[in-house]
Design a protein around this motif. Structure first.
Motif, PDB file in Angstrom:
ATOM      1  N   VAL A 111       0.837  -1.196   0.000  1.00 48.30           N
ATOM      2  CA  VAL A 111       0.000   0.000   0.000  1.00 48.30           C
ATOM      3  C   VAL A 111       0.877   1.254   0.000  1.00 48.30           C
ATOM      4  O   VAL A 111       0.637   2.205  -0.753  1.00 48.30           O
ATOM      5  CB  VAL A 111      -0.959  -0.012   1.199  1.00 48.30           C
ATOM      6  CG1 VAL A 111      -1.825   1.236   1.209  1.00 48.30           C
ATOM      7  CG2 VAL A 111      -1.836  -1.253   1.146  1.00 48.30           C
ATOM      8  N   GLY A 112       1.916   1.258   0.840  1.00 50.66           N
ATOM      9  CA  GLY A 112       2.850   2.382   0.822  1.00 50.66           C
ATOM     10  C   GLY A 112       3.542   2.515  -0.524  1.00 50.66           C
ATOM     11  O   GLY A 112       3.766   3.627  -1.018  1.00 50.66           O
ATOM     12  N   GLY A 133      -2.269  -4.949   0.642  1.00 49.33           N
ATOM     13  CA  GLY A 133      -3.318  -4.985   1.651  1.00 49.33           C
ATOM     14  C   GLY A 133      -4.423  -3.975   1.480  1.00 49.33           C
ATOM     15  O   GLY A 133      -5.252  -3.821   2.388  1.00 49.33           O
ATOM     16  N   ALA A 134      -4.499  -3.269   0.356  1.00 47.39           N
ATOM     17  CA  ALA A 134      -5.564  -2.297   0.127  1.00 47.39           C
ATOM     18  C   ALA A 134      -6.823  -3.035  -0.328  1.00 47.39           C
ATOM     19  O   ALA A 134      -6.854  -3.603  -1.419  1.00 47.39           O
ATOM     20  CB  ALA A 134      -5.127  -1.283  -0.925  1.00 47.39           C
ATOM     21  N   LEU A 135      -7.869  -3.017   0.497  1.00 47.62           N
ATOM     22  CA  LEU A 135      -9.113  -3.696   0.153  1.00 47.62           C
ATOM     23  C   LEU A 135     -10.136  -2.774  -0.496  1.00 47.62           C
ATOM     24  O   LEU A 135     -11.028  -3.235  -1.207  1.00 47.62           O
ATOM     25  CB  LEU A 135      -9.733  -4.326   1.401  1.00 47.62           C
ATOM     26  CG  LEU A 135      -8.913  -5.374   2.149  1.00 47.62           C
ATOM     27  CD1 LEU A 135      -9.753  -5.986   3.272  1.00 47.62           C
ATOM     28  CD2 LEU A 135      -8.403  -6.460   1.222  1.00 47.62           C
ATOM     29  N   TRP A 200      -5.938  -1.596   5.026  1.00 52.22           N
ATOM     30  CA  TRP A 200      -7.037  -2.121   4.223  1.00 52.22           C
ATOM     31  C   TRP A 200      -8.060  -1.055   3.882  1.00 52.22           C
ATOM     32  O   TRP A 200      -8.821  -1.188   2.930  1.00 52.22           O
ATOM     33  CB  TRP A 200      -7.710  -3.307   4.914  1.00 52.22           C
ATOM     34  CG  TRP A 200      -7.655  -3.328   6.407  1.00 52.22           C
ATOM     35  CD1 TRP A 200      -6.767  -4.019   7.179  1.00 52.22           C
ATOM     36  CD2 TRP A 200      -8.525  -2.648   7.320  1.00 52.22           C
ATOM     37  NE1 TRP A 200      -7.028  -3.816   8.518  1.00 52.22           N
ATOM     38  CE2 TRP A 200      -8.098  -2.980   8.632  1.00 52.22           C
ATOM     39  CE3 TRP A 200      -9.610  -1.803   7.157  1.00 52.22           C
ATOM     40  CZ2 TRP A 200      -8.719  -2.478   9.770  1.00 52.22           C
ATOM     41  CZ3 TRP A 200     -10.237  -1.291   8.282  1.00 52.22           C
ATOM     42  CH2 TRP A 200      -9.796  -1.635   9.567  1.00 52.22           C
ATOM     43  N   ASP A 201      -8.090   0.062   4.632  1.00 50.10           N
ATOM     44  CA  ASP A 201      -9.015   1.157   4.343  1.00 50.10           C
ATOM     45  C   ASP A 201      -8.363   2.270   3.532  1.00 50.10           C
ATOM     46  O   ASP A 201      -8.957   3.330   3.353  1.00 50.10           O
ATOM     47  CB  ASP A 201      -9.567   1.736   5.646  1.00 50.10           C
ATOM     48  CG  ASP A 201     -11.067   1.490   5.802  1.00 50.10           C
ATOM     49  OD1 ASP A 201     -11.728   1.272   4.764  1.00 50.10           O
ATOM     50  OD2 ASP A 201     -11.568   1.526   6.930  1.00 50.10           O
ATOM     51  N   ALA A 202      -7.155   2.039   3.039  1.00 48.97           N
ATOM     52  CA  ALA A 202      -6.476   3.066   2.243  1.00 48.97           C
ATOM     53  C   ALA A 202      -7.212   3.283   0.921  1.00 48.97           C
ATOM     54  O   ALA A 202      -7.515   2.323   0.201  1.00 48.97           O
ATOM     55  CB  ALA A 202      -5.033   2.645   1.969  1.00 48.97           C
ATOM     56  N   ASP A 203      -7.492   4.528   0.631  1.00 48.26           N
ATOM     57  CA  ASP A 203      -8.194   4.867  -0.603  1.00 48.26           C
ATOM     58  C   ASP A 203      -7.160   5.314  -1.638  1.00 48.26           C
ATOM     59  O   ASP A 203      -6.918   6.501  -1.831  1.00 48.26           O
ATOM     60  CB  ASP A 203      -9.217   5.969  -0.333  1.00 48.26           C
ATOM     61  CG  ASP A 203     -10.147   6.203  -1.517  1.00 48.26           C
ATOM     62  OD1 ASP A 203     -10.143   5.375  -2.446  1.00 48.26           O
ATOM     63  OD2 ASP A 203     -10.863   7.225  -1.517  1.00 48.26           O
ATOM     64  N   ILE A 204      -6.536   4.345  -2.305  1.00 43.33           N
ATOM     65  CA  ILE A 204      -5.498   4.629  -3.286  1.00 43.33           C
ATOM     66  C   ILE A 204      -6.132   4.793  -4.663  1.00 43.33           C
ATOM     67  O   ILE A 204      -6.884   3.921  -5.119  1.00 43.33           O
ATOM     68  CB  ILE A 204      -4.452   3.495  -3.343  1.00 43.33           C
ATOM     69  CG1 ILE A 204      -3.841   3.243  -1.958  1.00 43.33           C
ATOM     70  CG2 ILE A 204      -3.369   3.803  -4.361  1.00 43.33           C
ATOM     71  CD1 ILE A 204      -2.955   4.345  -1.464  1.00 43.33           C
ATOM     72  N   ASP A 205      -5.833   5.904  -5.312  1.00 46.73           N
ATOM     73  CA  ASP A 205      -6.344   6.152  -6.652  1.00 46.73           C
ATOM     74  C   ASP A 205      -5.563   5.293  -7.647  1.00 46.73           C
ATOM     75  O   ASP A 205      -4.357   5.469  -7.825  1.00 46.73           O
ATOM     76  CB  ASP A 205      -6.197   7.634  -6.991  1.00 46.73           C
ATOM     77  CG  ASP A 205      -6.865   8.009  -8.313  1.00 46.73           C
ATOM     78  OD1 ASP A 205      -7.403   7.113  -8.994  1.00 46.73           O
ATOM     79  OD2 ASP A 205      -6.853   9.205  -8.648  1.00 46.73           O
ATOM     80  N   LEU A 238      -7.985 -11.097  -0.339  1.00 44.24           N
ATOM     81  CA  LEU A 238      -6.763 -10.677  -1.017  1.00 44.24           C
ATOM     82  C   LEU A 238      -6.738 -11.141  -2.472  1.00 44.24           C
ATOM     83  O   LEU A 238      -6.238 -10.427  -3.349  1.00 44.24           O
ATOM     84  CB  LEU A 238      -5.533 -11.191  -0.267  1.00 44.24           C
ATOM     85  CG  LEU A 238      -5.221 -10.491   1.055  1.00 44.24           C
ATOM     86  CD1 LEU A 238      -4.070 -11.192   1.767  1.00 44.24           C
ATOM     87  CD2 LEU A 238      -4.884  -9.020   0.839  1.00 44.24           C
ATOM     88  N   ILE A 239      -7.262 -12.325  -2.741  1.00 42.33           N
ATOM     89  CA  ILE A 239      -7.351 -12.796  -4.115  1.00 42.33           C
ATOM     90  C   ILE A 239      -8.240 -11.859  -4.934  1.00 42.33           C
ATOM     91  O   ILE A 239      -7.892 -11.457  -6.055  1.00 42.33           O
ATOM     92  CB  ILE A 239      -7.889 -14.237  -4.150  1.00 42.33           C
ATOM     93  CG1 ILE A 239      -6.829 -15.215  -3.624  1.00 42.33           C
ATOM     94  CG2 ILE A 239      -8.306 -14.629  -5.569  1.00 42.33           C
ATOM     95  CD1 ILE A 239      -7.364 -16.623  -3.410  1.00 42.33           C
ATOM     96  N   ALA A 240      -9.401 -11.506  -4.386  1.00 40.60           N
ATOM     97  CA  ALA A 240     -10.312 -10.606  -5.092  1.00 40.60           C
ATOM     98  C   ALA A 240      -9.678  -9.249  -5.339  1.00 40.60           C
ATOM     99  O   ALA A 240      -9.819  -8.667  -6.431  1.00 40.60           O
ATOM    100  CB  ALA A 240     -11.612 -10.453  -4.294  1.00 40.60           C
ATOM    101  N   CYS A 241      -8.966  -8.742  -4.340  1.00 43.23           N
ATOM    102  CA  CYS A 241      -8.313  -7.436  -4.494  1.00 43.23           C
ATOM    103  C   CYS A 241      -7.174  -7.491  -5.504  1.00 43.23           C
ATOM    104  O   CYS A 241      -6.986  -6.557  -6.285  1.00 43.23           O
ATOM    105  CB  CYS A 241      -7.799  -6.947  -3.140  1.00 43.23           C
ATOM    106  SG  CYS A 241      -9.122  -6.438  -2.048  1.00 43.23           S
ATOM    107  N   ALA A 242      -6.420  -8.574  -5.482  1.00 42.58           N
ATOM    108  CA  ALA A 242      -5.330  -8.712  -6.444  1.00 42.58           C
ATOM    109  C   ALA A 242      -5.862  -8.688  -7.865  1.00 42.58           C
ATOM    110  O   ALA A 242      -5.304  -8.016  -8.751  1.00 42.58           O
ATOM    111  CB  ALA A 242      -4.569 -10.011  -6.180  1.00 42.58           C
ATOM    112  N   GLU A 243      -6.952  -9.398  -8.099  1.00 40.69           N
ATOM    113  CA  GLU A 243      -7.541  -9.417  -9.438  1.00 40.69           C
ATOM    114  C   GLU A 243      -8.029  -8.030  -9.841  1.00 40.69           C
ATOM    115  O   GLU A 243      -7.824  -7.589 -10.981  1.00 40.69           O
ATOM    116  CB  GLU A 243      -8.682 -10.434  -9.477  1.00 40.69           C
ATOM    117  CG  GLU A 243      -8.209 -11.880  -9.327  1.00 40.69           C
ATOM    118  CD  GLU A 243      -9.340 -12.871  -9.150  1.00 40.69           C
ATOM    119  OE1 GLU A 243     -10.490 -12.413  -8.929  1.00 40.69           O
ATOM    120  OE2 GLU A 243      -9.084 -14.088  -9.220  1.00 40.69           O
ATOM    121  N   GLU A 244      -8.653  -7.316  -8.909  1.00 43.50           N
ATOM    122  CA  GLU A 244      -9.168  -5.983  -9.199  1.00 43.50           C
ATOM    123  C   GLU A 244      -8.041  -4.996  -9.487  1.00 43.50           C
ATOM    124  O   GLU A 244      -8.090  -4.235 -10.460  1.00 43.50           O
ATOM    125  CB  GLU A 244     -10.002  -5.482  -8.018  1.00 43.50           C
ATOM    126  CG  GLU A 244     -10.505  -4.053  -8.156  1.00 43.50           C
ATOM    127  CD  GLU A 244     -11.549  -3.889  -9.247  1.00 43.50           C
ATOM    128  OE1 GLU A 244     -11.681  -2.767  -9.769  1.00 43.50           O
ATOM    129  OE2 GLU A 244     -12.233  -4.880  -9.569  1.00 43.50           O
TER     130      GLU A 244
END
Length: 283
Positions: A111-112, A133-135, A200-205, A238-244
């Motif tokens: 995330v960083g 770890g960004a969900l 996990w709550d990081a709002d990364i653009d 994490l699998i779902a986030c990785a795919e996204e």
């Protein structure tokens, strides 16, 4: 090694540099130096050179490149911090990138790394995210939405008198994992993890990452063989986030067996890293 200055400190308060362990070809006399250096950023409960969760298994990559294994603030040999923060990590990462470097981040460190790459894409030669770890990017996925709700509730319910040893034991035993030995370094890492801003709550653009010219690689495990609670509560989100994230940013996506890719499958991950770095510098 020094990080960049931080806007989160009090005015006039000095900012101590973060520590980065340096491995390079001079420690491997038969190797040949090649290309840009690489900055590695670790996740929770660990530090840069930790063989259990960190990047000890990536040391062979130093045969051809200079590796900088960052200790995030509050971890390893870096200074203490009242509350670890992926935004502060991003500032430190930018400082370690120097005139340019490849960037690798795992979990919280991913995330960083994402935030640093958004802030200074001109310094990033390639970006590799290992189960970041960004969900939030995938929060519309039902499994991820449940994970976010569960994580927020668990964080709010942490007892104020919880000790680092209790946290370490609970964070691992609750998902069927073996608890690491409670060494001073591990307990310090646990204490920092307890207090840090949830990644996990990081709002990364993701749009700037998609537009960035540098190549991107997403590495994740298939989570086969993981304890069932760990696979259910951590692996599936994490699998779902990785795919996204891979789809949204145009990253190549490497899936390897297991649930800690860089420690359980170091040869495959290291080969993929070298291929990415070499291709980016030949293009």
């Amino acid at each position: 090694m020094s990080g960049a200055s931080s806007s989160s400190r009090s005015p006039g308060e000095p900012r101590l540099p973060v520590h980065a362990t340096v491995w390079d070809h001079r420690l491997n006399p038969t190797g040949i130096a090649a290309g840009w250096p690489v900055v590695f950023v670790h996740g929770i409960l660990t530090w840069g050179t930790d063989p259990r969760y960190g990047f000890a298994a990536q040391r062979p990559l130093a045969a051809r490149r200079r590796l900088l294994l960052m200790d995030r603030r509050g971890y390893g040999r870096s200074p203490d911090i009242a509350r670890s923060d992926w935004v502060v990590d991003a500032e430190d990462i930018v400082g370690l990138l120097g005139a340019g470097a490849h960037l690798v981040g795992h979990a919280y460190g991913g995330v960083g790394a994402m935030a640093a790459a958004v802030r200074r894409p001109d310094l990033v030669r390639s970006l590799t995210l290992i189960q970041p770890g960004a969900l939030r990017p995938a929060e519309r996925h039902p499994v991820v939405a449940e994970a976010l709700a569960r994580a927020r509730a668990a964080t709010a319910a942490l007892p104020p008198d919880l000790t680092p040893a209790e946290f370490l034991r609970g964070a691992t035993e609750s998902v069927g994992m073996e608890t690491p030995e409670a060494t001073p370094d591990r307990l310090r890492a646990a204490a920092t993890t307890m207090a840090e801003l949830p990644c996990w709550d990081a709002d990364i653009d993701l749009v700037p990452l998609a537009r960035a010219a540098f190549p991107k690689l997403l590495v994740s495990g298939d989570w086969e063989g993981a304890p069932e609670p760990y696979r259910t509560y951590a692996g599936l989100p994490l699998i779902a986030c990785a795919e996204e994230i891979a789809e949204a940013t145009g990253a190549a996506h490497l899936v390897v067996p297991g649930y800690y890719p860089h420690t359980q499958q170091p040869e495959r991950v290291n080969a993929a890293l070298e291929d990415l770095w070499d291709a980016s510098e030949q293009g």
